[in-house]
Design a protein around this motif. Structure first.
Motif, short mmCIF file in Angstrom:
data_model
loop_
_atom_site.label_atom_id
_atom_site.label_comp_id
_atom_site.label_asym_id
_atom_site.label_seq_id
_atom_site.Cartn_x
_atom_site.Cartn_y
_atom_site.Cartn_z
N ASP A 41 -5.97 -1.50 -5.80
CA ASP A 41 -6.11 -1.44 -4.16
C ASP A 41 -4.64 -0.16 -3.35
OD1 ASP A 41 -4.38 -3.54 -3.80
OD2 ASP A 41 -4.68 -4.72 -2.47
N MET A 42 -4.15 -0.19 -3.91
CA MET A 42 -3.28 0.88 -3.16
C MET A 42 -2.99 2.18 -4.08
SD MET A 42 0.14 -1.30 -3.43
CE MET A 42 0.04 -2.85 -2.40
N SER A 43 -2.94 2.99 -3.10
CA SER A 43 -2.39 3.94 -3.59
C SER A 43 -1.62 4.93 -4.10
CB SER A 43 -2.40 5.40 -2.47
OG SER A 43 -1.86 5.86 -1.72
N GLY A 44 -0.76 6.10 -5.37
CA GLY A 44 -0.13 6.24 -5.76
C GLY A 44 1.37 5.82 -5.23
N TRP A 45 0.43 6.42 -3.80
CA TRP A 45 1.84 7.52 -2.79
C TRP A 45 2.49 5.46 -2.81
CZ3 TRP A 45 4.90 10.64 -2.98
CH2 TRP A 45 3.67 12.57 -3.41
N VAL A 46 2.45 4.57 -1.90
CA VAL A 46 2.26 3.23 -2.23
C VAL A 46 2.57 2.56 -2.61
CG1 VAL A 46 1.69 1.24 -1.07
CG2 VAL A 46 0.09 2.95 0.17
N LYS A 47 2.59 2.76 -3.80
CA LYS A 47 2.82 1.77 -5.48
C LYS A 47 4.73 2.64 -5.39
CE LYS A 47 -1.19 0.55 -7.94
NZ LYS A 47 -1.94 1.57 -8.73
N ALA A 48 4.72 3.91 -4.95
CA ALA A 48 6.03 5.12 -5.86
C ALA A 48 6.82 4.39 -4.31
CB ALA A 48 5.62 5.95 -5.46
N LEU A 49 6.13 3.76 -2.81
CA LEU A 49 7.33 3.85 -1.88
C LEU A 49 7.87 2.17 -2.79
CD1 LEU A 49 5.51 4.94 0.85
CD2 LEU A 49 7.65 5.77 -0.26
N TRP A 50 7.01 1.13 -2.91
CA TRP A 50 7.61 0.48 -3.09
C TRP A 50 8.30 -0.12 -3.57
CZ3 TRP A 50 7.30 -4.67 -0.74
CH2 TRP A 50 6.30 -4.78 0.05
N ALA A 51 7.60 1.34 -5.34
CA ALA A 51 8.90 1.30 -6.77
C ALA A 51 10.19 1.18 -6.14
CB ALA A 51 8.31 1.98 -7.95
N VAL A 52 10.29 2.55 -5.48
CA VAL A 52 11.66 3.15 -4.57
C VAL A 52 12.43 1.87 -4.32
CG1 VAL A 52 13.03 5.06 -3.64
CG2 VAL A 52 11.19 4.98 -5.03
N PHE A 53 11.39 1.29 -2.60
CA PHE A 53 12.44 -0.27 -2.28
C PHE A 53 12.70 -0.92 -3.32
CE2 PHE A 53 11.12 -3.52 0.90
CZ PHE A 53 12.47 -3.39 1.70
N VAL A 54 12.42 -1.10 -3.75
CA VAL A 54 12.44 -2.60 -5.37
C VAL A 54 13.51 -1.66 -6.04
CG1 VAL A 54 11.72 -3.72 -7.00
CG2 VAL A 54 10.31 -3.35 -5.10
N ILE A 55 13.52 -0.79 -6.54
CA ILE A 55 14.72 -0.26 -7.82
C ILE A 55 15.92 0.08 -6.32
CG2 ILE A 55 15.73 2.06 -8.48
CD1 ILE A 55 12.77 1.94 -9.19
N VAL A 56 16.21 0.99 -5.07
CA VAL A 56 16.95 1.35 -4.05
C VAL A 56 17.97 -0.78 -3.88
CG1 VAL A 56 17.56 2.05 -1.86
CG2 VAL A 56 16.43 3.21 -3.90
N LEU A 57 16.32 -1.19 -2.85
CA LEU A 57 17.41 -2.70 -2.56
C LEU A 57 16.61 -3.93 -3.04
CD1 LEU A 57 17.25 -1.17 1.61
CD2 LEU A 57 19.36 -1.96 -0.20
N PRO A 58 16.87 -3.81 -4.31
CA PRO A 58 16.35 -4.69 -5.64
C PRO A 58 15.94 -6.30 -5.01
CG PRO A 58 18.45 -4.51 -6.42
CD PRO A 58 18.02 -3.00 -5.45
N LEU A 60 16.50 -7.86 -1.74
CA LEU A 60 15.76 -7.11 -0.81
C LEU A 60 14.09 -6.85 -0.69
CD1 LEU A 60 15.50 -7.80 2.36
CD2 LEU A 60 15.21 -5.08 2.70
N GLY A 61 13.60 -6.07 -2.05
CA GLY A 61 12.60 -5.09 -1.47
C GLY A 61 11.71 -6.58 -2.93
N VAL A 62 12.43 -6.74 -4.51
CA VAL A 62 10.91 -8.03 -4.16
C VAL A 62 10.73 -8.94 -3.76
CG1 VAL A 62 11.43 -9.71 -6.21
CG2 VAL A 62 12.07 -7.26 -6.70
N PHE A 63 12.01 -9.00 -2.80
CA PHE A 63 11.67 -10.51 -1.81
C PHE A 63 10.41 -10.29 -0.32
CE2 PHE A 63 16.33 -12.88 -2.91
CZ PHE A 63 15.44 -13.26 -4.09
#
Length: 133
Positions: A41-58, A60-63
């Motif tokens: 249900d997510m586009s590739g861009w949204v997945k990429a943004l979540w992945a970057v968010f989780v990697i850059v701020l691990p 905070l991103g995961v929580f």
């Protein structure tokens, strides 16, 4: 002041606790990435943004991901497991020949034909050989 380093048993306990939390953190990270990339249900861009968010701020991103999407993670996991189980069951049914078209049913039909005298022993052996091949 007494520190844990002054007591070897407490030092070992503290080391095990840190190791356990480290393993738990990686398990949580893998779970989030698995859920993220399995979603349809997510586009590739949204997945990429979540992945970057989780990697850059691990942390905070995961929580934030768990707070925003955690409710539906179990539902998606159960649904995916059910789909996999259904596919496995269909494969087993097709291989086992539960619909009367498997090797065992062919041999049984040939045996009935042999018993009724419709085919000879050589024909029965040929049908059996083909069914088992």
């Amino acid at each position: 002041m007494v520190l844990a380093a002054d007591y070897p048993l407490l030092n070992a306990f503290w080391t095990m606790m840190i190791f356990f939390l480290w393993v738990l953190w990686f398990w949580l990270l893998i779970t989030v990435f698995t859920d993220l990339f399995r979603r349809n249900d997510m586009s590739g861009w949204v997945k990429a943004l979540w992945a970057v968010f989780v990697i850059v701020l691990p942390y905070l991103g995961v929580f934030v991901y768990l707070i925003a999407n955690g409710r539906h993670m179990a539902e998606r996991s159960v649904r995916d497991a059910q789909v996999a189980q259904d596919q496995f069951d269909d494969h087993i049914r097709s291989v086992a020949g539960g619909n009367g078209s498997g090797p065992a049913s062919e041999i049984q039909k040939a045996n009935q034909l042999l018993a009724s005298g419709a085919i000879t022993q050589a024909e029965y052996d040929s049908i059996k050989q083909k069914a088992l091949a």
